[in-house]
Design an enzyme around this catalytic site. Sequence first.
Site, short mmCIF file in Angstrom:
data_model
loop_
_atom_site.label_atom_id
_atom_site.label_comp_id
_atom_site.label_asym_id
_atom_site.label_seq_id
_atom_site.Cartn_x
_atom_site.Cartn_y
_atom_site.Cartn_z
CE LYS A 196 16.40 -3.38 7.11
NZ LYS A 196 15.98 -2.10 7.73
N GLY A 248 6.16 -3.19 4.32
CA GLY A 248 6.59 -1.80 4.30
C GLY A 248 5.84 -1.06 3.21
CB SER A 249 6.44 2.22 1.67
OG SER A 249 7.76 2.03 1.21
CB THR A 250 3.42 0.67 -2.46
OG1 THR A 250 2.29 0.29 -1.66
CG2 THR A 250 3.23 0.16 -3.87
N GLY A 253 8.61 -1.96 -1.50
CA GLY A 253 8.22 -3.31 -1.93
C GLY A 253 8.58 -3.54 -3.39
CD GLU A 270 0.97 -9.07 4.09
OE1 GLU A 270 0.06 -8.22 4.01
OE2 GLU A 270 0.76 -10.30 4.01
CB CYS A 304 -0.49 -1.53 6.90
SG CYS A 304 -0.95 -2.88 7.95
CD GLU A 401 0.38 3.68 3.68
OE1 GLU A 401 1.48 3.62 3.10
OE2 GLU A 401 -0.11 2.74 4.32
P1 NAD Z 1 9.59 1.43 4.35
O1 NAD Z 1 9.17 0.82 3.07
O2 NAD Z 1 10.24 2.76 4.33
O3 NAD Z 1 10.61 0.47 5.12
C1 NAD Z 1 10.27 -0.87 5.40
C2 NAD Z 1 11.55 -1.65 5.60
O4 NAD Z 1 12.27 -1.71 4.36
C3 NAD Z 1 12.52 -1.04 6.61
O5 NAD Z 1 13.10 -2.08 7.36
C4 NAD Z 1 13.54 -0.37 5.73
O6 NAD Z 1 14.82 -0.22 6.32
C5 NAD Z 1 13.63 -1.35 4.58
N1 NAD Z 1 14.15 -0.80 3.33
C6 NAD Z 1 14.23 0.50 2.92
N2 NAD Z 1 14.76 0.56 1.67
C7 NAD Z 1 15.01 -0.71 1.29
C8 NAD Z 1 15.53 -1.31 0.11
N3 NAD Z 1 15.89 -0.57 -0.95
N4 NAD Z 1 15.63 -2.65 0.04
C9 NAD Z 1 15.23 -3.42 1.08
N5 NAD Z 1 14.75 -2.92 2.24
C10 NAD Z 1 14.62 -1.57 2.34
O7 NAD Z 1 8.29 1.42 5.27
P2 NAD Z 1 8.15 2.08 6.72
O8 NAD Z 1 8.13 3.55 6.54
O9 NAD Z 1 9.10 1.44 7.67
O10 NAD Z 1 6.69 1.55 7.13
C11 NAD Z 1 5.55 2.18 6.70
C12 NAD Z 1 4.95 1.48 5.50
O11 NAD Z 1 4.75 0.10 5.77
C13 NAD Z 1 3.59 2.02 5.15
O12 NAD Z 1 3.48 2.15 3.76
C14 NAD Z 1 2.65 0.93 5.65
O13 NAD Z 1 1.41 0.88 5.01
C15 NAD Z 1 3.44 -0.29 5.40
N6 NAD Z 1 2.96 -1.40 6.25
C16 NAD Z 1 2.26 -2.40 5.66
C17 NAD Z 1 1.77 -3.43 6.44
C18 NAD Z 1 0.98 -4.57 5.84
O14 NAD Z 1 0.86 -5.60 6.48
N7 NAD Z 1 0.47 -4.44 4.65
C19 NAD Z 1 1.99 -3.43 7.81
C20 NAD Z 1 2.70 -2.38 8.37
C21 NAD Z 1 3.19 -1.36 7.57
#
Ligand code: NAD
Length: 497
Positions: A196, A248-250, A253, A270, A304, A401
């Site tokens: 996804k 994705g974001s904390t 997560g 992550e 990230c 962040e």
């Molecule tokens: P996000 O958390 O908004 O979205 C990440 C993914 O989760 C997207 O595909 C989104 O559609 C999906 N999502 C949203 N709500 C959801 C839910 N309730 N259940 C399941 N999936 C859901 O993050 P973003 O804005 O796309 O990316 C930026 C964030 O990602 C930043 O916080 C960044 O630090 C983090 N990031 C971390 C790493 C790492 O390896 N640690 C790498 C890249 C980005």
Amino acid sequence: MTAQLTPEVRGLLSSTVLSWLDKPPLGPFIDGSWRTARSDTLIDVIDPGTGLPVTAYAASSAEDVTDAVAAARRAFDDGRWSELDPEVREQTLRHLADLLEKDAEVVAQLEALDTGKPLAEARLDIEEAVAVLRYYAGWATKVEGSVIPAPRRFVATGTREAIGVCAAITPWNYPLPILMYKLAPALAFGNTFVAKPSEQTVLSTAYLAQLCAMAGIPDGVVNVLPGAGATGAALTAIQGIDKIAFTGSTRTGQAVMRAAAGTLTKVSLELGGKSPQLVFADADLDAAIDGVMGGIWTNAGQVCVAGSRLIIDRRVHDEFVAELISRTRRLSLGHGLAPATSLGPLVSAVQRDRVAAFVDQAAAEGANVETTSELPDEEGFFVAPTVVTGARPGQRIEQEEVFGPVLTVLPFDDEGEALRLANGSAYGLASSVWTTNASRVHRVSRALRAGTVWVNTYGVFHPTLPFGGVKASGFGRELGSAAVDHYTELKTTVIDL
Ligand code: NAD
């Protein structure tokens, strides 16, 4: 839809990319073919460099999620992939890597158009994805088990088996590499897969799906669900998945982990970061300035591991910051596809406004905000690289962040204070230390609470180097041999002699 590309952007894209954009809206990729999504929700793909829609796709519904997981389950249970000889899986993944390498320029253009990042950075992303795929293709034939020293009347073995159906939920900043950190090991060890991608950046994942079919990966082994948070939430709540790998974001997560508790699905997370770069006065300051710049301006800070907190010896603070700002002024902001661009726009208007709000608040709270460049004339989601000095430790700009080109600078008087500032964060993804003192290298890297410490360098990623965070940056390690634990189960077999 017809892509709304400006003449300049159209002129920079290959004919393959243009025809891909003019296709009917993408839907889910399930069981080896594109489906019409069972929802009416169309999501525009926006060019962040112009703000214009360039194509659209249909968001996958909960029914599509059910179908994709069922397809992956069937493909796993009948052994069409998991029971192949490991060398066949290795050869197939190498074939996929070759196809991706052959189309690297097409995928890089799609990625630059979709994310806004400079084309040169997008090319590196595709190179990295190919390298990760080749690395894990090799692992398919290298994972061995063990003979366990049980009491002598038994023979006991430990063997590594595929987990089953693995799901990946990925963000928009590095769409293809982050997908590959999950897909490549999952497939190498015989699992099936449901991806996804972020709603902001579906194009490269969709392109890869079609390459998987061309490489001979059997139908149902790789499925893709374009869609937003609702699609992700449906994927984390459904029965039938054995492992969810989330980046994705904390905050998201945490939602993923809560949902996975309901089905007792394994998760690896992550998450975000607020990574410190510690610069000591004895460092090679010239190299450190370039390192700090690379750590925060790459991908316009949407990284990230962005080194977003510069923690610097007070004795060199002023000259270091002045030189960093002067070098930053030489960067060229522009459309990601324009050859002269070294810094692109942010991914969306929402992200641009979010970053601007952080900076405005820091200024209102008394920090000094230095904007280093003029914004381009284009209508994209641009933010000039910004350096914030004079912030208080604990202030929002120093703790949260930002995920944009904003560097917060904090001075220190001694090593103890530097470490307190560095570790005074909820996050623990990455960190760096710049010094020529060998004892300090060891002391400081030992004391830093982070998944990765870079010494006199920043942002080094390689397929062999495990990567992940501690504290609010998540848990689990991707890349390297660490992925074996993520994508296999250990089975103990005990034979009574
Ligand atoms: P996000 O958390 O908004 O979205 C990440 C993914 O989760 C997207 O595909 C989104 O559609 C999906 N999502 C949203 N709500 C959801 C839910 N309730 N259940 C399941 N999936 C859901 O993050 P973003 O804005 O796309 O990316 C930026 C964030 O990602 C930043 O916080 C960044 O630090 C983090 N990031 C971390 C790493 C790492 O390896 N640690 C790498 C890249 C980005």
